[in-house]
Design a protein around this motif. Structure first.
Motif, PDB file in Angstrom:
ATOM      1  N   MET A  40       0.729  -1.055  -0.042  1.00  0.00           N
ATOM      2  CA  MET A  40      -0.044  -0.056  -0.062  1.00  0.00           C
ATOM      3  C   MET A  40       0.752   1.142  -0.053  1.00  0.00           C
ATOM      4  SD  MET A  40      -2.960  -0.961   3.004  1.00  0.00           S
ATOM      5  CE  MET A  40      -2.806   0.642   3.394  1.00  0.00           C
ATOM      6  N   SER A  41       0.397   2.704  -0.361  1.00  0.00           N
ATOM      7  CA  SER A  41       0.816   3.552  -0.580  1.00  0.00           C
ATOM      8  C   SER A  41       1.456   3.987   0.621  1.00  0.00           C
ATOM      9  CB  SER A  41       0.093   4.789  -0.831  1.00  0.00           C
ATOM     10  OG  SER A  41       0.836   5.881  -0.960  1.00  0.00           O
ATOM     11  N   GLY A  42       2.874   4.215   0.791  1.00  0.00           N
ATOM     12  CA  GLY A  42       3.645   4.703   1.990  1.00  0.00           C
ATOM     13  C   GLY A  42       4.424   3.387   2.749  1.00  0.00           C
ATOM     14  N   THR A  43       3.802   2.161   2.355  1.00  0.00           N
ATOM     15  CA  THR A  43       4.407   0.910   3.311  1.00  0.00           C
ATOM     16  C   THR A  43       6.068   0.795   2.901  1.00  0.00           C
ATOM     17  OG1 THR A  43       2.338  -0.001   3.338  1.00  0.00           O
ATOM     18  CG2 THR A  43       4.198  -1.488   3.673  1.00  0.00           C
ATOM     19  N   THR A  44       6.465   0.776   1.743  1.00  0.00           N
ATOM     20  CA  THR A  44       7.580   0.556   1.499  1.00  0.00           C
ATOM     21  C   THR A  44       8.592   1.432   1.901  1.00  0.00           C
ATOM     22  OG1 THR A  44       7.119  -0.259  -0.526  1.00  0.00           O
ATOM     23  CG2 THR A  44       9.373   0.275  -0.354  1.00  0.00           C
ATOM     24  N   ASN A  45       8.230   2.625   2.119  1.00  0.00           N
ATOM     25  CA  ASN A  45       9.258   4.053   2.415  1.00  0.00           C
ATOM     26  C   ASN A  45       9.077   3.647   4.150  1.00  0.00           C
ATOM     27  OD1 ASN A  45       9.795   4.945   0.108  1.00  0.00           O
ATOM     28  ND2 ASN A  45       8.098   6.477   0.245  1.00  0.00           N
TER      29      ASN A  45
END
Length: 110
Positions: A40-45
């Motif tokens: 989901m958006s933001g998870t990898t960062n």
């Protein structure tokens, strides 16, 4: 041989429950397909940030960020599922993954 379409979704396309629901018509038609979901958006960062904190030995901040990300996923499950049974199952799955991640705060991280 029958060929399946491969569809990959991640980032903002699965960034919140409404965006996830918008994918339903794309993946529930009669066409054979393989659906791949990535972070989901933001998870990898967030995970990269947690890793950096663990590498530098900043366990308290890493734990805090892990728990913040866990809370995001718990909220998504709460908003996505309508029944307590499905919410419970979702929360248990999330907790099993985040408990695994949190274990890295309990030992030397390399």
């Amino acid at each position: 041989m029958e060929i399946a379409k491969i569809m990959k979704f991640g980032g903002t396309s699965v960034g919140n429950p409404d965006r996830m629901r918008a994918l339903i018509p794309l993946i529930t038609d009669k066409e054979k397909k393989i659906v791949v979901l990535s972070a989901m958006s933001g998870t990898t960062n967030a995970l990269v940030g947690i890793t950096d904190l663990l590498y530098t030995g900043n366990v308290n901040d890493a734990s805090s960020k892990i728990e913040s990300l866990r809370a995001v996923y718990h909220q998504v499950v709460h908003d996505l599922y309508a029944t307590d049974e499905f919410r419970k199952t979702g929360h248990e799955l999330i907790d099993s993954h985040f408990d695994y991640i949190n274990n890295f705060t309990l030992r030397v991280f390399t």
